[in-house]
Design an enzyme around this catalytic site. Structure first.
Site, PDB file in Angstrom:
ATOM      1  N   GLY A 101      -5.287   3.457  18.113  1.00 49.54           N
ATOM      2  CA  GLY A 101      -3.991   2.831  17.810  1.00 49.54           C
ATOM      3  C   GLY A 101      -3.706   2.682  16.328  1.00 49.54           C
ATOM      4  N   LYS A 130       4.525   3.099   1.788  1.00 44.65           N
ATOM      5  CA  LYS A 130       3.973   1.768   1.496  1.00 44.65           C
ATOM      6  C   LYS A 130       3.931   1.533  -0.016  1.00 44.65           C
ATOM      7  CE  LYS A 130       1.177   1.685   5.690  1.00 44.65           C
ATOM      8  NZ  LYS A 130      -0.062   2.166   6.297  1.00 44.65           N
TER       9      LYS A 130
HETATM   10  P1  NAP Z   1       4.158   2.671  19.151  1.00 48.32           P
HETATM   11  O1  NAP Z   1       2.877   2.296  19.786  1.00 48.32           O
HETATM   12  O2  NAP Z   1       4.628   4.079  19.216  1.00 48.32           O
HETATM   13  O3  NAP Z   1       5.270   1.695  19.759  1.00 48.32           O
HETATM   14  C1  NAP Z   1       6.628   1.813  19.459  1.00 48.32           C
HETATM   15  C2  NAP Z   1       7.395   1.093  20.535  1.00 48.32           C
HETATM   16  O4  NAP Z   1       8.759   1.053  20.186  1.00 48.32           O
HETATM   17  C3  NAP Z   1       7.309   1.762  21.887  1.00 48.32           C
HETATM   18  O5  NAP Z   1       7.317   0.748  22.862  1.00 48.32           O
HETATM   19  C4  NAP Z   1       8.598   2.575  21.936  1.00 48.32           C
HETATM   20  O6  NAP Z   1       9.039   2.821  23.241  1.00 48.32           O
HETATM   21  C5  NAP Z   1       9.525   1.599  21.262  1.00 48.32           C
HETATM   22  N1  NAP Z   1      10.716   2.244  20.696  1.00 48.32           N
HETATM   23  C6  NAP Z   1      10.766   3.323  19.894  1.00 48.32           C
HETATM   24  N2  NAP Z   1      12.042   3.609  19.607  1.00 48.32           N
HETATM   25  C7  NAP Z   1      12.804   2.693  20.249  1.00 48.32           C
HETATM   26  C8  NAP Z   1      14.194   2.467  20.376  1.00 48.32           C
HETATM   27  N3  NAP Z   1      15.071   3.275  19.776  1.00 48.32           N
HETATM   28  N4  NAP Z   1      14.631   1.442  21.127  1.00 48.32           N
HETATM   29  C9  NAP Z   1      13.756   0.620  21.755  1.00 48.32           C
HETATM   30  N5  NAP Z   1      12.412   0.776  21.694  1.00 48.32           N
HETATM   31  C10 NAP Z   1      11.950   1.813  20.943  1.00 48.32           C
HETATM   32  O7  NAP Z   1       4.150   2.302  17.590  1.00 48.32           O
HETATM   33  P2  NAP Z   1       3.319   1.154  16.876  1.00 48.32           P
HETATM   34  O8  NAP Z   1       2.009   1.703  16.447  1.00 48.32           O
HETATM   35  O9  NAP Z   1       3.367  -0.077  17.665  1.00 48.32           O
HETATM   36  O10 NAP Z   1       4.169   0.992  15.526  1.00 48.32           O
HETATM   37  C11 NAP Z   1       5.370   0.257  15.496  1.00 48.32           C
HETATM   38  C12 NAP Z   1       5.775   0.008  14.053  1.00 48.32           C
HETATM   39  O11 NAP Z   1       4.734  -0.706  13.397  1.00 48.32           O
HETATM   40  C13 NAP Z   1       5.994   1.249  13.209  1.00 48.32           C
HETATM   41  O12 NAP Z   1       7.010   0.993  12.265  1.00 48.32           O
HETATM   42  C14 NAP Z   1       4.667   1.434  12.492  1.00 48.32           C
HETATM   43  O13 NAP Z   1       4.798   2.145  11.278  1.00 48.32           O
HETATM   44  C15 NAP Z   1       4.331  -0.004  12.233  1.00 48.32           C
HETATM   45  N6  NAP Z   1       2.912  -0.282  12.018  1.00 48.32           N
HETATM   46  C16 NAP Z   1       1.985   0.164  12.908  1.00 48.32           C
HETATM   47  C17 NAP Z   1       0.658  -0.150  12.700  1.00 48.32           C
HETATM   48  C18 NAP Z   1      -0.425   0.313  13.629  1.00 48.32           C
HETATM   49  O14 NAP Z   1      -1.593   0.149  13.290  1.00 48.32           O
HETATM   50  N7  NAP Z   1      -0.111   0.900  14.768  1.00 48.32           N
HETATM   51  C19 NAP Z   1       0.287  -0.906  11.578  1.00 48.32           C
HETATM   52  C20 NAP Z   1       1.280  -1.368  10.697  1.00 48.32           C
HETATM   53  C21 NAP Z   1       2.592  -1.040  10.927  1.00 48.32           C
HETATM   54  P3  NAP Z   1       8.581   4.188  23.971  1.00 48.32           P
HETATM   55  O15 NAP Z   1       7.123   4.022  24.215  1.00 48.32           O
HETATM   56  O16 NAP Z   1       9.399   4.177  25.194  1.00 48.32           O
HETATM   57  O17 NAP Z   1       8.884   5.308  23.036  1.00 48.32           O
HETATM   58  N1  HSE Z   2      -0.536   4.474  10.676  1.00 47.24           N
HETATM   59  C1  HSE Z   2      -0.761   3.441   9.731  1.00 47.24           C
HETATM   60  C2  HSE Z   2      -2.154   3.576   9.148  1.00 47.24           C
HETATM   61  C3  HSE Z   2      -0.614   2.111  10.390  1.00 47.24           C
HETATM   62  O1  HSE Z   2      -2.953   4.335   9.691  1.00 47.24           O
HETATM   63  O2  HSE Z   2      -2.443   2.940   8.144  1.00 47.24           O
HETATM   64  C4  HSE Z   2      -0.619   0.968   9.425  1.00 47.24           C
HETATM   65  O3  HSE Z   2       0.571   0.952   8.692  1.00 47.24           O
END
Ligand code: NAP
Ligand code: HSE
Length: 466
Positions: free
Chosen positions: A190, A208
């Site tokens: 993840g 970032k």
């Molecule tokens: P993810 O697992 O792909 O989850 C994204 C979620 O948003 C899914 O439930 C997706 O639904 C939903 N979604 C996408 N487009 C949408 C829309 N137009 N309307 C409503 N729902 C929508 O992504 P994530 O890893 O949680 O990341 C989310 C955000 O956090 C991103 O901006 C990412 O850069 C940031 N982030 C992530 C991490 C990390 O470690 N993962 C760390 C820091 C920041 P579907 O599944 O149906 O597509």
């Molecule tokens: N995809 C990003 C990373 C999530 O690997 O650092 C945190 O922003």
């Protein structure tokens, strides 16, 4: 739910959203005690209701795929955006701000491209945007930069800001895993973006860095101002040679104030090659406050603090004129570390202090001047070079002659024993040189019939003393 509960709406319920729902559910009593009122997750907007929050953390009746139904939910003054990307998601954020709702977001892609516009909209509607999770996952680097280091003129930032890349590099270095295996593991854990090319290409770290540099230097920076190179073409051979030479390879995000004396002045040591007339013009354009903004694989000495940062951990070294060196360290990606930052933002917004500060401080303001950057080719650095050379008499002389003609001085040469007449890796470490001059010399070296393929070139980063 208590009548004085603060209502939250959330857009997206994937890795991070699932973590936010889990924390709000499991720690409800703790947060109610800290805030003096409960936090109530009222509605969650997703694309596919059947698929969202499969773990059952959000009751089915709170989920909706209908944006109008979501935005018309009563008593929901804070919207958490954890969907990611731009396009429709950015229109949702604008819709929330225009409706007078505070926004908490983890979305660096959106902030790096539209930050000043979104913050102007927030100020117009007297609401806040909180974005701690957008940089370095669970480490509170945004709070440190905005508030804790406010007394300092910031001179430089060096960060490991992408957990996926740091995980891949660690697994390749420590466990000898292939790039593809390590990337697949980072996705399964993840850490990676929905599109992992954003991670490995260096774009995620560039986004970032744009957010951090805007805060640190008080200028408007967007992703396109950051010169970046990813880890996607890195070879295991370079990781091994790095270790042999006493270095580690890290994907570093760097923002440094660059002074005239550090670039653009002709010198035989650096190989700087512009005529004086052009130099004078360029130096006066850049002044003393231009920034070098870049993300690239870097050799850092194995004993450097950032070399100790492994796996999905991130770290940020900041050099402030009064405080000197500070370093923040922690988990930079993954469900619960990122949810920690998002929920902390929710509580800070709900408590009322953050919206006041956000209004007063003109964060990521549209009134800031655009950043002035130093061109990548003007960077002065030490370099690691690896080429594949035919092991015959005179090869080293021809290579060093080209480098010497370009004013590039060598500090180390490494070649393992092989049979005469075979192609072998030849590694060279240079003294400080101007990147443009070095790349020109490598173009000439590539043309030699005794050299096979394109030489690899990686910057060696020497961080300031503590
Ligand atoms: P993810 O697992 O792909 O989850 C994204 C979620 O948003 C899914 O439930 C997706 O639904 C939903 N979604 C996408 N487009 C949408 C829309 N137009 N309307 C409503 N729902 C929508 O992504 P994530 O890893 O949680 O990341 C989310 C955000 O956090 C991103 O901006 C990412 O850069 C940031 N982030 C992530 C991490 C990390 O470690 N993962 C760390 C820091 C920041 P579907 O599944 O149906 O597509
Ligand atoms: N995809 C990003 C990373 C999530 O690997 O650092 C945190 O922003």
């Amino acid at each position: 739910v208590s009548s004085n509960a603060i209502g939250i709406g959330m857009i997206g319920c994937g890795t991070v959203g699932g973590g936010v729902a889990k924390l709000l559910h499991e720690q409800a009593a703790l947060y109610a005690q800290r805030l003096g009122r409960p936090v109530d997750l009222r509605r969650v907007l997703v694309r596919d209701v059947a698929k969202a929050c499969a773990g059952g953390l959000v009751q089915k009746d709170k989920l909706t795929a209908d944006a109008d139904a979501f935005f018309s939910t009563a008593d929901m003054p804070i919207i958490v955006e954890v969907a990611g990307g731009r396009g429709v998601v950015s229109t949702y954020v604008r819709r929330a701000l225009e409706a007078g709702k505070h926004v908490v977001t983890a979305n660096k892609a959106m902030l790096a491209a539209e930050g000043p516009e979104l913050f102007a909209l927030a100020r117009k509607h007297k609401v806040a945007i909180a974005f701690e999770a957008s940089v370095a996952g669970g480490i509170p680097v945004i709070t440190a930069m905005q508030f804790g280091l406010m007394a300092n003129r910031i001179d430089a930032l060096y960060g490991i800001l992408n957990g996926t890349c740091n995980y891949i590099l660690t697994e390749m270095t420590r466990e000898g895993k292939s790039y593809a295996t390590a990337l697949a593991e980072a996705q399964a854990k993840g850490y990676a973006e929905a599109d992992p090319t954003l991670d490995v290409s260096g774009k995620d770290a560039a986004q970032k860095l744009a957010v951090l540099a805007s805060l640190a230097f008080g200028v408007s920076v967007n992703e396109s101002d950051v010169w970046n190179e990813g880890i996607d073409s890195l070879d295991l051979a370079d990781i091994r040679f790095a270790a042999e030479l006493g270095y580690d390879i890290k994907l570093l995000a760097i923002a440094e104030r660059t002074h005239r004396s550090e670039f653009g002045v002709p010198s035989s040591e650096s190989g700087r090659d512009l005529p004086d007339s052009q130099l004078a013009t360029r130096n006066s354009e850049l002044g003393t406050s231009a920034l070098s903004l870049r993300v690239h694989p870097s050799f850092i000495h194995a004993s450097a603090p950032l070399a100790q940062v492994r796996g999905s951990f991130n770290a940020l070294s900041v050099y402030g004129h009064a405080v000197g060196h500070t370093m923040s360290y922690g988990r930079g990606a993954g469900q619960m570390p990122t949810a920690s930052a998002v929920v902390s933002d929710i509580l800070n917004v709900a408590s009322g202090w953050y919206p006041l500060a956000c209004q007063a401080m003109h964060l990521l303001s549209d009134r800031q001047s655009r950043v002035q950057t130093v061109a990548a080719n003007d960077l002065v650095s030490r370099f690691y070079i690896r080429m594949t050379a035919l092991d015959v008499p005179g090869v080293m002389a021809r290579v060093s002659d080209i480098l010497g003609q370009s004013g590039i001085s060598l500090s180390a040469i490494l070649q393992h024993e092989a049979n005469v007449g075979q192609f072998v890796p030849l590694v060279i470490v240079t003294h400080k040189a101007r990147q443009g001059a070095l790349l020109d010399a490598l173009d000439q070296i590539e043309q030699l019939e005794v050299i096979d393929g394109k030489p690899v070139c990686i910057r060696i980063v020497d961080m300031p003393a503590e």
